[in-house]
Scaffold this motif. Structure first.
Motif, short mmCIF file in Angstrom:
data_model
loop_
_atom_site.label_atom_id
_atom_site.label_comp_id
_atom_site.label_asym_id
_atom_site.label_seq_id
_atom_site.Cartn_x
_atom_site.Cartn_y
_atom_site.Cartn_z
N THR A 67 0.83 -1.19 0.00
CA THR A 67 0.00 0.00 0.00
C THR A 67 0.87 1.25 0.00
N ILE A 68 0.25 2.37 -0.31
CA ILE A 68 0.98 3.64 -0.40
C ILE A 68 1.11 4.29 0.97
N GLU A 69 -0.01 4.42 1.66
CA GLU A 69 -0.05 5.22 2.88
C GLU A 69 0.85 4.66 3.98
N SER A 70 0.72 3.37 4.26
CA SER A 70 1.44 2.78 5.39
C SER A 70 2.54 1.83 4.97
N ARG A 71 2.70 1.61 3.66
CA ARG A 71 3.71 0.69 3.13
C ARG A 71 3.52 -0.72 3.69
N ASN A 72 2.29 -1.10 3.93
CA ASN A 72 1.98 -2.47 4.35
C ASN A 72 2.02 -3.40 3.15
N THR A 73 2.47 -4.63 3.35
CA THR A 73 2.58 -5.61 2.27
C THR A 73 1.80 -6.86 2.63
N ILE A 74 1.16 -7.44 1.62
CA ILE A 74 0.42 -8.68 1.82
C ILE A 74 0.54 -9.51 0.56
N THR A 75 0.47 -10.83 0.69
CA THR A 75 0.53 -11.73 -0.46
C THR A 75 -0.75 -12.54 -0.54
N ALA A 76 -1.39 -12.49 -1.69
CA ALA A 76 -2.57 -13.32 -1.98
C ALA A 76 -2.06 -14.58 -2.66
N ASN A 77 -1.98 -15.66 -1.92
CA ASN A 77 -1.35 -16.88 -2.41
C ASN A 77 -2.21 -17.63 -3.42
N ASN A 78 -1.60 -17.92 -4.57
CA ASN A 78 -2.24 -18.74 -5.62
C ASN A 78 -3.65 -18.26 -5.96
N VAL A 79 -3.82 -16.94 -5.97
CA VAL A 79 -5.16 -16.38 -6.16
C VAL A 79 -5.62 -16.46 -7.61
N ILE A 80 -4.68 -16.40 -8.56
CA ILE A 80 -5.04 -16.46 -9.98
C ILE A 80 -4.65 -17.84 -10.51
N PRO A 81 -5.61 -18.66 -10.91
CA PRO A 81 -5.32 -20.03 -11.32
C PRO A 81 -4.58 -20.09 -12.65
N GLY A 82 -4.00 -21.23 -12.92
CA GLY A 82 -3.27 -21.40 -14.17
C GLY A 82 -4.16 -21.27 -15.39
N ASN A 83 -5.43 -21.60 -15.26
CA ASN A 83 -6.37 -21.51 -16.39
C ASN A 83 -7.25 -20.27 -16.29
N TRP A 84 -6.66 -19.16 -15.82
CA TRP A 84 -7.41 -17.91 -15.68
C TRP A 84 -8.00 -17.47 -17.01
N SER A 85 -9.05 -16.67 -16.93
CA SER A 85 -9.72 -16.19 -18.15
C SER A 85 -9.94 -14.69 -18.07
N PRO A 86 -9.82 -13.97 -19.18
CA PRO A 86 -10.11 -12.54 -19.21
C PRO A 86 -11.55 -12.28 -18.76
N GLY A 87 -11.73 -11.22 -18.01
CA GLY A 87 -13.07 -10.85 -17.54
C GLY A 87 -13.49 -11.51 -16.25
N GLN A 88 -12.72 -12.47 -15.76
CA GLN A 88 -13.08 -13.18 -14.54
C GLN A 88 -12.57 -12.47 -13.30
N TYR A 89 -13.24 -12.74 -12.18
CA TYR A 89 -12.84 -12.22 -10.88
C TYR A 89 -12.23 -13.36 -10.06
N TYR A 90 -11.12 -13.06 -9.40
CA TYR A 90 -10.49 -14.04 -8.53
C TYR A 90 -10.27 -13.40 -7.16
N ARG A 91 -10.90 -13.97 -6.16
CA ARG A 91 -10.88 -13.39 -4.82
C ARG A 91 -9.96 -14.21 -3.92
N SER A 92 -9.07 -13.54 -3.24
CA SER A 92 -8.15 -14.21 -2.34
C SER A 92 -8.78 -14.33 -0.96
N GLU A 93 -8.14 -15.10 -0.10
CA GLU A 93 -8.55 -15.17 1.30
C GLU A 93 -7.82 -14.12 2.13
N ALA A 94 -6.86 -13.46 1.51
CA ALA A 94 -6.01 -12.51 2.24
C ALA A 94 -6.57 -11.09 2.18
N ASN A 95 -6.40 -10.37 3.26
CA ASN A 95 -6.67 -8.93 3.29
C ASN A 95 -6.01 -8.36 4.53
N PHE A 96 -5.88 -7.03 4.55
CA PHE A 96 -5.32 -6.37 5.72
C PHE A 96 -6.36 -6.33 6.83
#
Length: 240
Positions: free
Chosen positions: A210-239
């Motif tokens: 992030t910009i404000e606090s320089r916090n970092t997070i990793t969304a693990n394996n959130v985009i699958p190998g067979n991803w498609s344009p226009g699709q949404y992929y939601r991670s389990e990670a958030n601040f």
């Protein structure tokens, strides 16, 4: 990940004066155009409580996804109670005549009013408000919306629902079959892009800072190998 306590202290600093207007239909959800959020603004968790901002708020796209409390007290129709809006678009041109200008959806502007007086407040058109930046709070993971122009050699996505700062300062794509990360470039708004080298494959993790606090997070394996344009992929990670 940085401390949410320091985040709260840095963002909530007291109300300051600004100007607010509204656009679209009286009960409309507004637009996510300049941030890449498109029609998502009408749906949960935004629910149409959004605003475009002038350059001091939009910040060439760096303000996309940030959250503000806004309240009005000067108009007789004002409730005086703050609502939280998310910055999802830019208000260019005359909006920059003031230091801080919120051009809100019709729905959000109406929420500033006393019960039953939303139309009266909207009829004022332009009002003085008070605002302060606050942490965003989402009961869901960070979401990546793949741009429709993406292909096997190039991927771009908009990043939504970032709790805490709400903004995104840098993004890295982490392929599962490589130890090297791919540094993404901002394309526009909150859409980030990168070329995919030959042989690099998903699933992909995404690391953002992030910009404000320089916090970092990793969304693990959130985009699958067979991803498609226009699709949404939601991670389990958030601040937090």
């Amino acid at each position: 990940m940085g401390s949410s306590l320091s985040l709260n202290n840095s963002l909530v600093s007291g109300f300051s004066p600004a100007v607010a207007t509204w656009y679209g239909s009286p009960n409309g959800a507004g637009s996510g155009g300049a941030c890449g959020f498109a029609d998502d603004v009408a749906n949960p968790p935004y629910n149409g409580l959004i605003s475009a901002g002038n350059q001091n708020i939009f910040k060439h796209g760096e303000g996309c996804g940030t959250c503000y409390q806004v309240k009005c007290t000067e108009n007789p129709a004002c409730s005086g109670f703050p609502i939280v809006v998310t910055i999802t678009d830019e208000c260019p041109g005359t909006c920059n005549n003031e230091a801080f200008h919120f051009d809100m959806s019709g729905k959000a502007f109406g929420y500033l009013a006393k019960l039953g007086q939303a139309d009266k407040l909207r009829n004022a058109g332009r009002i003085n408000v008070q605002y302060q930046r606050v942490p965003c709070k989402y009961n869901m993971g960070i979401t990546f919306k793949i741009d429709t122009g993406s292909n096997a050699n190039y991927i771009a996505f908009a990043i939504e629902f970032v709790s805490g700062d709400g903004d995104v300062g840098s993004v890295e794509l982490l392929p599962s079959n490589s130890k090297s990360s791919l540094s993404m470039q901002k394309s526009w708004g909150c859409t980030w892009k990168v070329g995919i080298p030959v042989g690099v494959k998903g699933p992909y993790s995404v690391r953002l800072t992030t910009i404000e606090s320089r916090n970092t997070i990793t969304a693990n394996n959130v985009i699958p190998g067979n991803w498609s344009p226009g699709q949404y992929y939601r991670s389990e990670a958030n601040f937090s």
